[in-house]
Design a protein around this motif. Sequence first.
Motif, PDB file in Angstrom:
ATOM      1  N   VAL A 106      -5.004  -1.349 -11.970  1.00 34.30           N
ATOM      2  CA  VAL A 106      -4.891  -0.064 -10.728  1.00 34.30           C
ATOM      3  C   VAL A 106      -3.017   0.773 -10.825  1.00 34.30           C
ATOM      4  CG1 VAL A 106      -4.328   0.080  -7.916  1.00 34.30           C
ATOM      5  CG2 VAL A 106      -6.074  -1.712  -9.509  1.00 34.30           C
ATOM      6  N   ALA A 107      -2.716   0.122 -11.534  1.00 32.62           N
ATOM      7  CA  ALA A 107      -0.929   0.447 -11.668  1.00 32.62           C
ATOM      8  C   ALA A 107      -1.049   1.754 -13.325  1.00 32.62           C
ATOM      9  CB  ALA A 107      -0.081  -0.141 -12.300  1.00 32.62           C
ATOM     10  N   HIS A 108      -2.352   1.573 -14.022  1.00 33.88           N
ATOM     11  CA  HIS A 108      -2.407   2.243 -14.346  1.00 33.88           C
ATOM     12  C   HIS A 108      -3.395   3.985 -14.200  1.00 33.88           C
ATOM     13  CE1 HIS A 108      -4.318   4.745 -17.964  1.00 33.88           C
ATOM     14  NE2 HIS A 108      -5.260   4.797 -17.554  1.00 33.88           N
ATOM     15  N   GLU A 109      -3.547   3.224 -13.136  1.00 38.91           N
ATOM     16  CA  GLU A 109      -4.682   4.948 -12.717  1.00 38.91           C
ATOM     17  C   GLU A 109      -3.958   5.317 -11.261  1.00 38.91           C
ATOM     18  OE1 GLU A 109      -7.692   6.136 -13.303  1.00 38.91           O
ATOM     19  OE2 GLU A 109      -7.998   4.237 -14.738  1.00 38.91           O
ATOM     20  N   LEU A 110      -2.590   4.787 -10.761  1.00 35.70           N
ATOM     21  CA  LEU A 110      -1.697   4.876  -9.635  1.00 35.70           C
ATOM     22  C   LEU A 110      -0.962   6.294 -10.550  1.00 35.70           C
ATOM     23  CD1 LEU A 110      -0.685   2.479  -7.212  1.00 35.70           C
ATOM     24  CD2 LEU A 110      -2.422   4.164  -7.377  1.00 35.70           C
ATOM     25  N   GLY A 111      -0.962   5.315 -12.301  1.00 42.62           N
ATOM     26  CA  GLY A 111       0.143   6.708 -12.951  1.00 42.62           C
ATOM     27  C   GLY A 111      -0.346   7.707 -13.142  1.00 42.62           C
ATOM     28  N   HIS A 112      -1.612   7.656 -13.005  1.00 42.73           N
ATOM     29  CA  HIS A 112      -2.091   9.313 -13.415  1.00 42.73           C
ATOM     30  C   HIS A 112      -1.757  10.052 -12.295  1.00 42.73           C
ATOM     31  CE1 HIS A 112      -4.784   8.988 -16.902  1.00 42.73           C
ATOM     32  NE2 HIS A 112      -5.402   7.886 -16.671  1.00 42.73           N
ATOM     33  N   VAL A 113      -1.705   9.268 -10.890  1.00 42.33           N
ATOM     34  CA  VAL A 113      -1.105   9.842  -9.301  1.00 42.33           C
ATOM     35  C   VAL A 113      -0.401  10.334  -9.788  1.00 42.33           C
ATOM     36  CG1 VAL A 113      -1.472   9.561  -6.964  1.00 42.33           C
ATOM     37  CG2 VAL A 113      -3.341   8.525  -8.083  1.00 42.33           C
ATOM     38  N   TRP A 114       0.906   9.603 -10.218  1.00 48.78           N
ATOM     39  CA  TRP A 114       1.840  10.293 -10.380  1.00 48.78           C
ATOM     40  C   TRP A 114       2.311  11.382 -10.917  1.00 48.78           C
ATOM     41  CZ3 TRP A 114       5.555  11.379 -13.198  1.00 48.78           C
ATOM     42  CH2 TRP A 114       7.494  10.871 -13.117  1.00 48.78           C
ATOM     43  N   ILE A 115       1.878  11.194 -12.242  1.00 41.29           N
ATOM     44  CA  ILE A 115       1.688  12.614 -13.186  1.00 41.29           C
ATOM     45  C   ILE A 115       0.887  13.630 -12.289  1.00 41.29           C
ATOM     46  CG2 ILE A 115       0.515  13.175 -15.375  1.00 41.29           C
ATOM     47  CD1 ILE A 115       0.265  10.363 -16.449  1.00 41.29           C
ATOM     48  N   THR A 117       0.877  14.432  -9.443  1.00 38.02           N
ATOM     49  CA  THR A 117       2.147  14.747  -8.723  1.00 38.02           C
ATOM     50  C   THR A 117       3.576  15.385  -9.186  1.00 38.02           C
ATOM     51  OG1 THR A 117       2.294  12.666  -7.640  1.00 38.02           O
ATOM     52  CG2 THR A 117       1.040  12.868  -6.437  1.00 38.02           C
ATOM     53  N   HIS A 118       3.988  14.943  -9.540  1.00 41.62           N
ATOM     54  CA  HIS A 118       4.797  15.354 -10.489  1.00 41.62           C
ATOM     55  C   HIS A 118       5.010  16.045 -11.791  1.00 41.62           C
ATOM     56  CE1 HIS A 118       6.412  12.193  -8.361  1.00 41.62           C
ATOM     57  NE2 HIS A 118       7.326  12.244  -8.310  1.00 41.62           N
ATOM     58  N   HIS A 119       4.015  16.090 -12.935  1.00 46.36           N
ATOM     59  CA  HIS A 119       3.487  17.326 -14.161  1.00 46.36           C
ATOM     60  C   HIS A 119       1.916  17.616 -13.953  1.00 46.36           C
ATOM     61  CE1 HIS A 119       8.210  16.606 -14.209  1.00 46.36           C
ATOM     62  NE2 HIS A 119       7.779  15.332 -14.422  1.00 46.36           N
ATOM     63  N   PRO A 120       0.992  17.414 -13.597  1.00 51.43           N
ATOM     64  CA  PRO A 120      -0.244  17.568 -13.843  1.00 51.43           C
ATOM     65  C   PRO A 120      -0.477  18.385 -15.023  1.00 51.43           C
ATOM     66  CG  PRO A 120       0.138  19.253 -11.823  1.00 51.43           C
ATOM     67  CD  PRO A 120       1.316  18.563 -12.491  1.00 51.43           C
ATOM     68  N   PHE A 121       0.607  18.736 -15.677  1.00 50.08           N
ATOM     69  CA  PHE A 121      -0.311  19.260 -16.924  1.00 50.08           C
ATOM     70  C   PHE A 121       0.326  18.793 -17.990  1.00 50.08           C
ATOM     71  CE2 PHE A 121       4.107  20.727 -15.739  1.00 50.08           C
ATOM     72  CZ  PHE A 121       4.912  20.242 -16.934  1.00 50.08           C
ATOM     73  N   LEU A 122       0.756  16.970 -17.859  1.00 44.72           N
ATOM     74  CA  LEU A 122       1.231  15.651 -19.177  1.00 44.72           C
ATOM     75  C   LEU A 122       0.166  14.784 -19.059  1.00 44.72           C
ATOM     76  CD1 LEU A 122       4.669  16.336 -18.687  1.00 44.72           C
ATOM     77  CD2 LEU A 122       3.165  17.102 -20.673  1.00 44.72           C
ATOM     78  N   GLN A 123      -1.129  15.459 -18.840  1.00 42.29           N
ATOM     79  CA  GLN A 123      -2.149  14.397 -18.419  1.00 42.29           C
ATOM     80  C   GLN A 123      -2.777  13.442 -19.541  1.00 42.29           C
ATOM     81  OE1 GLN A 123      -3.245  11.722 -15.335  1.00 42.29           O
ATOM     82  NE2 GLN A 123      -2.222  13.342 -13.527  1.00 42.29           N
ATOM     83  N   THR A 124      -2.183  12.176 -19.819  1.00 38.24           N
ATOM     84  CA  THR A 124      -2.398  11.440 -20.513  1.00 38.24           C
ATOM     85  C   THR A 124      -2.311   9.900 -20.562  1.00 38.24           C
ATOM     86  OG1 THR A 124       0.003  11.336 -21.873  1.00 38.24           O
ATOM     87  CG2 THR A 124      -0.891  12.625 -22.732  1.00 38.24           C
ATOM     88  N   GLU A 125      -2.797   9.060 -21.506  1.00 46.25           N
ATOM     89  CA  GLU A 125      -3.513   7.735 -21.187  1.00 46.25           C
ATOM     90  C   GLU A 125      -2.081   7.037 -22.033  1.00 46.25           C
ATOM     91  OE1 GLU A 125      -6.654   6.371 -20.126  1.00 46.25           O
ATOM     92  OE2 GLU A 125      -6.264   8.405 -19.298  1.00 46.25           O
TER      93      GLU A 125
END
Length: 179
Positions: A106-115, A117-125
């Motif tokens: 869940v924390a990993h998936e919320l990491g995607h949410v954080w990205i 909402t802050h830097h959507p162009f930086l989505q990486t695993e």
Amino acid sequence: MRCRCRISRNSALLAVLALLVCFFSPGAFAAERSNAPSAPEEKLQVMVGNLKSRLAITSPIVVSIVPSNALMMSVAPPTDTRKTFLLSVEASFLDMLTDDELEAAVAHELGHVWIYTHHPFLQTEELANRIAMRTVRRESLERVYTKVWKRGGTKGDLAWFLGDAPPASAAGLATDSSR
């Protein structure tokens, strides 16, 4: 003319009574209960709330346990005006995780949410995992990836997804009991 009004009133009264009977019938309550979140969904929603707070995420996130999810667990960006994210978890994947592993996933998936909402162009695993590791242990994420790869019949590189492992001396600092 007066007779018609009585019939109309009686008809209206019967219609209201019929609606009340339908509304208060056991079938209506069963239908209402089926829309209520299940205990596992409630547990997940509480976990999401706790992790959101620790990661300073303010966007609403709704949890849904689904029969099938090609990614096993995923978060979808908002499609509505309230900017609500949807966290979907495949039921069988949920069943194979310990509480510690579930929190890490869940924390990993919320990491995607954080990205997002802050830097959507930086989505990486890797970045999602780095954000997750602000709240969970690397070892928990390693176990999640092991289970994901075993279930998918694949093998990945933990360094690619989690970054290089910290040196043994730093590892003790990263796994302190405050997490």
